[in-house]
Design an enzyme around this catalytic site. Sequence first.
Site, short mmCIF file in Angstrom:
data_model
loop_
_atom_site.label_atom_id
_atom_site.label_comp_id
_atom_site.label_asym_id
_atom_site.label_seq_id
_atom_site.Cartn_x
_atom_site.Cartn_y
_atom_site.Cartn_z
N CYS A 142 27.53 38.05 29.88
CA CYS A 142 26.26 38.52 30.38
C CYS A 142 25.70 39.89 30.30
O CYS A 142 24.49 40.07 29.75
CB CYS A 142 26.43 38.38 31.94
SG CYS A 142 28.04 39.19 32.57
N HIS A 222 24.34 42.95 37.78
CA HIS A 222 24.56 44.25 37.20
C HIS A 222 23.18 45.13 37.02
O HIS A 222 22.28 44.39 36.87
CB HIS A 222 25.00 44.07 35.94
CG HIS A 222 26.03 43.12 35.46
ND1 HIS A 222 27.83 43.24 36.01
CD2 HIS A 222 26.34 42.09 35.05
CE1 HIS A 222 28.39 42.27 35.65
NE2 HIS A 222 27.68 41.47 35.01
P1 NAD Z 1 34.51 30.01 36.63
O1 NAD Z 1 36.07 30.39 37.34
O2 NAD Z 1 33.63 30.18 37.99
O3 NAD Z 1 34.85 28.76 36.34
C1 NAD Z 1 35.68 28.11 35.20
C2 NAD Z 1 35.90 26.74 35.58
O4 NAD Z 1 36.94 26.15 34.43
C3 NAD Z 1 36.68 26.49 36.81
O5 NAD Z 1 36.05 25.26 37.40
C4 NAD Z 1 38.36 26.03 36.60
O6 NAD Z 1 38.66 25.21 37.37
C5 NAD Z 1 37.69 25.43 35.05
N1 NAD Z 1 39.34 25.27 34.19
C6 NAD Z 1 40.44 25.97 34.43
N2 NAD Z 1 41.29 25.73 33.42
C7 NAD Z 1 40.46 24.74 32.58
C8 NAD Z 1 40.85 24.23 31.51
N3 NAD Z 1 42.16 24.25 31.00
N4 NAD Z 1 39.90 23.28 31.01
C9 NAD Z 1 38.59 23.17 31.46
N5 NAD Z 1 38.30 23.80 32.63
C10 NAD Z 1 39.20 24.79 33.10
O7 NAD Z 1 34.39 31.10 35.62
P2 NAD Z 1 32.91 31.38 34.86
O8 NAD Z 1 32.65 32.81 35.74
O9 NAD Z 1 32.17 30.42 34.83
O10 NAD Z 1 33.48 31.86 33.60
C11 NAD Z 1 33.65 31.08 32.39
C12 NAD Z 1 33.65 31.84 31.12
O11 NAD Z 1 32.06 32.47 30.96
C13 NAD Z 1 34.21 33.06 30.83
O12 NAD Z 1 34.71 33.34 29.53
C14 NAD Z 1 33.43 34.14 31.38
O13 NAD Z 1 33.91 35.43 31.00
C15 NAD Z 1 32.25 33.93 31.05
N6 NAD Z 1 31.19 34.53 31.56
C16 NAD Z 1 30.94 34.67 32.99
C17 NAD Z 1 30.13 35.22 33.60
C18 NAD Z 1 29.95 35.58 35.17
O14 NAD Z 1 29.30 36.27 35.69
N7 NAD Z 1 30.54 34.49 36.19
C19 NAD Z 1 28.93 35.72 32.97
C20 NAD Z 1 28.85 35.60 31.49
C21 NAD Z 1 29.98 34.99 30.89
#
Ligand code: NAD
Length: 341
Positions: A142, A222
Amino acid sequence: DKIKVALNGYGTIGKRVADAVMRQDDMTLVGIAKTKPDYEAYVASHKGYPIYAVDPAKAGPKFKAAGIEIAGSNLDMIKKADIVVDCAPEGIGEENKKIYEQLGKPAIFQGGEEHEVAGTSFNAAANYGEAIGKKFVRVVSCNTTGLCRLIYAIDKAFGVQKARVVLVRRGGDPNDAKRGPLNGIVPDPIQLPSHHGPDVQTVLPHINIETAAMKVPTTLMHMHFVNMSLKKRPSREEVLDVLRQWPRLWLIPSWYNIKFTGDAIEFGRELGRSRNDIMENAIWEESVTVDKEGEFNAFQAIHQESDVIPENIDCIRAMTGIEKDGMKSMAKTNKALGIGN
Ligand code: NAD
């Protein structure tokens, strides 16, 4: 034919990408994969999204007990797809890569993975062309997405000599009970520079950039203070004219009276945006200044939960090659998601 997209991982980012895919006329959603039933699975099932289980032997009985029908394993889902968007937690994407390799499916990873997991890091404005035809691409985080959009636009127009950025980061997402700080200001990391500068360079390798980051007790967005010394000496109006050309750079007029991130999110609510998402960089127009030495300064707020969503959609078009022109893909995505309105 429409591109068949599978969502492996359905949390903060995954559920938004799934909805965004549904709003494109050149893509369809094969399904979403979850590790267990919960309120997000409940809503997904009500939306009619086919739900696949990440580990059916373990999760199958739980889904059954919850009364949520599963369509198979995530491997079944991936086999049906043209491309996978991996939205699993940080570090799990790298493990999942083995599955995508085995099944011979292209995949998009998120910013929580290292650049090396994909080998190509992506921002739609900055390097759309690099993702065309690639098997693995990472959509940067992000913060890095917000920085790439702004730095690319200014660099293209005026040349960036050096960028210096202070990031004030939200402690956790609104549904995150485990993160923090609850009280205090955390230099994160204490060692300088923070990883954000090198991360920007995975997309824009020629940009000279220094970054420092802190975490604070807030969940909404942020905030970045961005300073850039420029090769040309544009006027403030010339800078604003460039920013206005990019729908993903939203200039907040002073009369909107958006005073802080709380107002920006409230604006998303007032607009009736899904989940009050502000997918654009929210740049305070009044803060955009060019000082006597020709240095650019501005404040921008970044909605961590949603700014990467349009980039994932563009990345799907680039990797599958259904659109080779990044500007056209961005315009299509912006229209479908209501970006810039
Ligand atoms: P999150 O924890 O909200 O969601 C992740 C999901 O994946 C959960 O539902 C979890 O149960 C599931 N999961 C767990 N193990 C798994 C597997 N083996 N296979 C498939 N699914 C599985 O996480 P998020 O915030 O959505 O983040 C996901 C990615 O995006 C990360 O790399 C994070 O760094 C990135 N990201 C997050 C944000 C943010 O602010 N939340 C912003 C930009 C990028």
